[in-house]
Design a protein around this motif. Structure first.
Motif, mmCIF file in Angstrom:
data_model
loop_
_atom_site.group_PDB
_atom_site.id
_atom_site.type_symbol
_atom_site.label_atom_id
_atom_site.label_comp_id
_atom_site.label_asym_id
_atom_site.label_seq_id
_atom_site.Cartn_x
_atom_site.Cartn_y
_atom_site.Cartn_z
ATOM 1 N N PRO A 22 0.798 -1.227 0.000
ATOM 2 C CA PRO A 22 0.000 0.000 0.000
ATOM 3 C C PRO A 22 0.831 1.279 0.000
ATOM 4 N N ASP A 23 2.016 1.249 0.655
ATOM 5 C CA ASP A 23 2.826 2.471 0.726
ATOM 6 C C ASP A 23 3.385 2.879 -0.637
ATOM 7 N N ALA A 24 3.450 1.937 -1.551
ATOM 8 C CA ALA A 24 4.013 2.237 -2.877
ATOM 9 C C ALA A 24 2.964 2.040 -3.968
ATOM 10 N N GLU A 58 -8.275 -0.158 -3.537
ATOM 11 C CA GLU A 58 -9.234 0.725 -4.196
ATOM 12 C C GLU A 58 -8.488 1.853 -4.939
ATOM 13 N N LYS A 59 -7.357 2.307 -4.359
ATOM 14 C CA LYS A 59 -6.631 3.419 -4.998
ATOM 15 C C LYS A 59 -5.766 2.959 -6.173
ATOM 16 N N ALA A 60 -5.211 1.737 -6.061
ATOM 17 C CA ALA A 60 -4.307 1.322 -7.133
ATOM 18 C C ALA A 60 -4.314 -0.189 -7.323
ATOM 19 N N ALA A 62 -1.987 -1.369 -9.542
ATOM 20 C CA ALA A 62 -0.532 -1.247 -9.366
ATOM 21 C C ALA A 62 -0.081 -0.033 -10.173
ATOM 22 N N ALA A 63 0.700 0.831 -9.531
ATOM 23 C CA ALA A 63 1.102 2.093 -10.183
ATOM 24 C C ALA A 63 2.384 1.939 -10.990
ATOM 25 N N GLY A 64 2.691 0.708 -11.400
ATOM 26 C CA GLY A 64 3.844 0.511 -12.282
ATOM 27 C C GLY A 64 4.917 -0.319 -11.638
ATOM 28 N N ALA A 65 5.990 -0.511 -12.407
ATOM 29 C CA ALA A 65 7.166 -1.141 -11.829
ATOM 30 C C ALA A 65 7.730 -0.166 -10.795
ATOM 31 N N ASP A 66 8.458 -0.704 -9.830
ATOM 32 C CA ASP A 66 8.945 0.125 -8.723
ATOM 33 C C ASP A 66 10.092 1.017 -9.203
ATOM 34 N N ILE A 67 9.794 2.297 -9.274
ATOM 35 C CA ILE A 67 10.777 3.252 -9.822
ATOM 36 C C ILE A 67 12.001 3.347 -8.908
ATOM 37 N N LYS A 68 11.758 3.227 -7.585
ATOM 38 C CA LYS A 68 12.909 3.292 -6.643
ATOM 39 C C LYS A 68 13.856 2.129 -6.887
ATOM 40 N N ASP A 82 17.896 -10.017 -17.037
ATOM 41 C CA ASP A 82 16.702 -10.051 -17.898
ATOM 42 C C ASP A 82 15.502 -9.515 -17.097
ATOM 43 N N TYR A 83 15.716 -8.315 -16.537
ATOM 44 C CA TYR A 83 14.801 -7.719 -15.548
ATOM 45 C C TYR A 83 13.335 -7.964 -15.887
ATOM 46 N N PHE A 84 12.678 -8.688 -15.030
ATOM 47 C CA PHE A 84 11.236 -9.004 -15.070
ATOM 48 C C PHE A 84 10.803 -9.887 -16.238
ATOM 49 N N GLY A 108 1.764 1.675 -16.251
ATOM 50 C CA GLY A 108 3.030 1.056 -16.600
ATOM 51 C C GLY A 108 2.952 -0.453 -16.443
ATOM 52 N N GLY A 109 3.871 -1.006 -15.630
ATOM 53 C CA GLY A 109 3.872 -2.453 -15.392
ATOM 54 C C GLY A 109 2.559 -2.946 -14.791
ATOM 55 N N GLY A 110 1.844 -2.069 -14.089
ATOM 56 C CA GLY A 110 0.539 -2.455 -13.521
ATOM 57 C C GLY A 110 -0.490 -2.662 -14.615
ATOM 58 N N ALA A 139 7.431 1.003 -22.050
ATOM 59 C CA ALA A 139 6.909 -0.212 -21.419
ATOM 60 C C ALA A 139 7.906 -1.355 -21.599
ATOM 61 N N GLY A 140 7.944 -2.280 -20.624
ATOM 62 C CA GLY A 140 8.954 -3.338 -20.711
ATOM 63 C C GLY A 140 8.441 -4.739 -20.517
ATOM 64 N N ILE A 141 7.172 -4.896 -20.160
ATOM 65 C CA ILE A 141 6.647 -6.266 -20.016
ATOM 66 C C ILE A 141 5.354 -6.433 -20.828
HETATM 67 N N1 CO8 Z 1 7.261 3.014 -8.061
HETATM 68 C C1 CO8 Z 1 7.628 3.254 -6.794
HETATM 69 N N2 CO8 Z 1 6.882 3.974 -5.940
HETATM 70 C C2 CO8 Z 1 5.708 4.462 -6.383
HETATM 71 C C3 CO8 Z 1 5.258 4.234 -7.705
HETATM 72 C C4 CO8 Z 1 6.093 3.458 -8.567
HETATM 73 N N3 CO8 Z 1 5.748 3.162 -9.815
HETATM 74 N N4 CO8 Z 1 4.069 4.858 -7.856
HETATM 75 C C5 CO8 Z 1 3.794 5.424 -6.673
HETATM 76 N N5 CO8 Z 1 4.777 5.205 -5.790
HETATM 77 C C6 CO8 Z 1 4.866 5.658 -4.407
HETATM 78 C C7 CO8 Z 1 5.214 7.136 -4.331
HETATM 79 O O1 CO8 Z 1 6.596 7.331 -4.465
HETATM 80 C C8 CO8 Z 1 4.690 7.480 -2.958
HETATM 81 O O2 CO8 Z 1 5.620 7.032 -2.012
HETATM 82 P P1 CO8 Z 1 6.156 8.051 -0.849
HETATM 83 O O3 CO8 Z 1 4.916 8.388 -0.054
HETATM 84 O O4 CO8 Z 1 7.155 7.243 -0.102
HETATM 85 O O5 CO8 Z 1 6.692 9.247 -1.556
HETATM 86 C C9 CO8 Z 1 3.439 6.606 -2.824
HETATM 87 O O6 CO8 Z 1 3.598 5.554 -3.783
HETATM 88 C C10 CO8 Z 1 2.158 7.343 -3.127
HETATM 89 O O7 CO8 Z 1 2.289 7.925 -4.401
HETATM 90 P P2 CO8 Z 1 1.977 9.481 -4.673
HETATM 91 O O8 CO8 Z 1 2.247 10.306 -3.470
HETATM 92 O O9 CO8 Z 1 2.688 9.858 -5.928
HETATM 93 O O10 CO8 Z 1 0.392 9.396 -4.908
HETATM 94 P P3 CO8 Z 1 -0.514 10.370 -5.787
HETATM 95 O O11 CO8 Z 1 -1.909 10.001 -5.477
HETATM 96 O O12 CO8 Z 1 -0.082 11.793 -5.631
HETATM 97 O O13 CO8 Z 1 -0.174 9.957 -7.327
HETATM 98 C C11 CO8 Z 1 0.222 8.430 -9.138
HETATM 99 C C12 CO8 Z 1 -0.510 8.685 -7.802
HETATM 100 C C13 CO8 Z 1 -0.331 9.360 -10.227
HETATM 101 C C14 CO8 Z 1 -0.050 6.982 -9.515
HETATM 102 C C15 CO8 Z 1 1.730 8.678 -8.948
HETATM 103 O O14 CO8 Z 1 2.175 7.968 -7.795
HETATM 104 C C16 CO8 Z 1 2.565 8.243 -10.123
HETATM 105 O O15 CO8 Z 1 2.618 8.937 -11.127
HETATM 106 N N6 CO8 Z 1 3.265 7.089 -9.986
HETATM 107 C C17 CO8 Z 1 4.181 6.596 -11.000
HETATM 108 C C18 CO8 Z 1 3.445 6.035 -12.187
HETATM 109 C C19 CO8 Z 1 4.419 5.559 -13.234
HETATM 110 O O16 CO8 Z 1 5.188 6.314 -13.787
HETATM 111 N N7 CO8 Z 1 4.398 4.252 -13.544
HETATM 112 C C20 CO8 Z 1 5.290 3.642 -14.492
HETATM 113 C C21 CO8 Z 1 6.517 3.122 -13.803
HETATM 114 S S1 CO8 Z 1 7.728 2.470 -14.948
HETATM 115 C C22 CO8 Z 1 7.086 0.949 -15.376
HETATM 116 O O17 CO8 Z 1 6.066 0.539 -14.922
HETATM 117 C C23 CO8 Z 1 7.886 0.153 -16.348
HETATM 118 C C24 CO8 Z 1 7.214 -1.188 -16.595
HETATM 119 C C25 CO8 Z 1 8.143 -2.146 -17.281
HETATM 120 C C26 CO8 Z 1 9.082 -2.797 -16.281
HETATM 121 C C27 CO8 Z 1 9.584 -4.117 -16.759
HETATM 122 C C28 CO8 Z 1 11.038 -4.050 -17.115
HETATM 123 C C29 CO8 Z 1 11.448 -5.171 -17.992
#
Ligand code: CO8
Length: 258
Positions: A22-24, A58-60, A62-68, A82-84, A108-110, A139-141
């Motif tokens: 939930p935190d991410a 309810e909020k997500a 999945a918001a994508g692959a973990d950017i951190k 061969d990431y993911f 994204g990944g979600g 996109a990667g997956i």
């Molecule tokens: N990765 C890591 N942490 C995330 C991600 C993510 N994708 N999305 C949200 N979080 C974290 C935030 O950093 C935040 O953490 P903290 O409180 O510690 O700062 C927490 O979740 C809550 O997020 P927000 O404060 O940003 O919440 P909002 O309601 O303001 O915004 C959004 C919600 C719009 C969803 C926003 O969080 C956002 O834009 N997130 C990123 C979305 C994104 O860019 N997704 C694509 C990621 S790249 C990807 O998916 C590549 C896929 C292919 C990988 C496979 C490789 C082979």
């Protein structure tokens, strides 16, 4: 296996898998994907599971692959592990039907994970997107391939190039999701669909899943031949005899997966 990033409940022949970071916003990291692969493999092997539902919060979804997790990686890190890739392959090898129940962000990944499921039911709050371009990547997956096949080039290009989100109404209109329901009805609707599937012959369900998926892998002629051979093959099953007899005798079929 005890999971840290998933909650798995098995009841009434349905495995409900909740992504639980939930935190991410359920961002997909290596641990979550590893656990998901394990949970799906276990569900596939478990006689007490006949259909699988993957959901988020309810909020997500999945918001994508973990950017951190990804941000400091080099090309060599990504390439050598061969990431993911293996995890994504394993998810798509699941033989039992999988429904994605999506509420909130599927980005994204979600979004790509939802696309790997057999079909998507979403709530009115769902937002689909491939915003990787905003991070300087793509996109990667499977997002460039599956989304394009499911909604067509115009919508897929728009989403991948602008990074904009698609709401539930547009997602249904575009063929990305099979149903849109009010937020509170999402899990009941997905579970009801899963229950319906779980009451069918697993042999026919597996054949239907394989045949529909094959349509994305092959030519029309080969796909139709593949379908016809599976259809013929099902006449070797007791479930075909039972299903047709039950219809003729005006009663409910009792499938035994034989
Ligand atoms: N990765 C890591 N942490 C995330 C991600 C993510 N994708 N999305 C949200 N979080 C974290 C935030 O950093 C935040 O953490 P903290 O409180 O510690 O700062 C927490 O979740 C809550 O997020 P927000 O404060 O940003 O919440 P909002 O309601 O303001 O915004 C959004 C919600 C719009 C969803 C926003 O969080 C956002 O834009 N997130 C990123 C979305 C994104 O860019 N997704 C694509 C990621 S790249 C990807 O998916 C590549 C896929 C292919 C990988 C496979 C490789 C082979």
């Amino acid at each position: 296996m005890a999971y840290q990033t998933l909650i798995v409940e098995i009841e009434d022949y349905i495995a409900l898998i909740r992504l639980n970071r939930p935190d991410a916003l359920n961002a997909l990291n290596a641990q979550l994907l590893g656990e998901l692969v394990d949970a799906l493999k276990s569900a596939d092997e478990n006689d007490k599971v006949r259909c699988i539902v993957i959901t988020g919060s309810e909020k997500a979804f999945a918001a994508g692959a973990d950017i951190k997790e990804m941000s400091e990686k080099s090309f060599v890190d990504m390439f050598t592990t061969d990431y993911f890739g293996p995890e994504a392959e394993a998810i798509t090898r699941t033989r039992k039907p999988i429904i994605a129940a999506v509420s909130g962000y599927a980005l994204g990944g979600g979004c790509e994970l939802a696309l790997m499921c057999d079909f998507i039911i979403c709530s009115e709050s769902a937002k689909f997107g491939q915003p990787e371009i905003n991070l300087g990547v793509i996109a990667g997956i499977g997002g460039t391939q599956r989304l394009t096949r499911f909604v067509g080039k115009a919508k897929a290009m728009d989403m991948h190039l602008t990074g904009r989100f698609m709401d539930a109404t547009e997602a249904e209109r575009s063929g990305l999701v099979s149903r849109v329901v009010p937020n509170a009805k999402l899990i009941p609707e997905a579970m009801a669909a899963a229950k319906k599937i779980s009451e069918k012959s697993m042999l026919a369900a597996a054949a239907a899943k394989e045949a529909v998926n094959r349509s994305y892998e092959t030519t029309l002629r080969e796909g139709i031949l593949f379908e016809r051979r599976l259809f013929h093959g099902l006449f070797a099953t007791e479930d075909q005899k039972e299903g047709m007899a039950a219809f003729l005798e005006k009663r409910e079929p009792q499938f035994r997966d034989k």
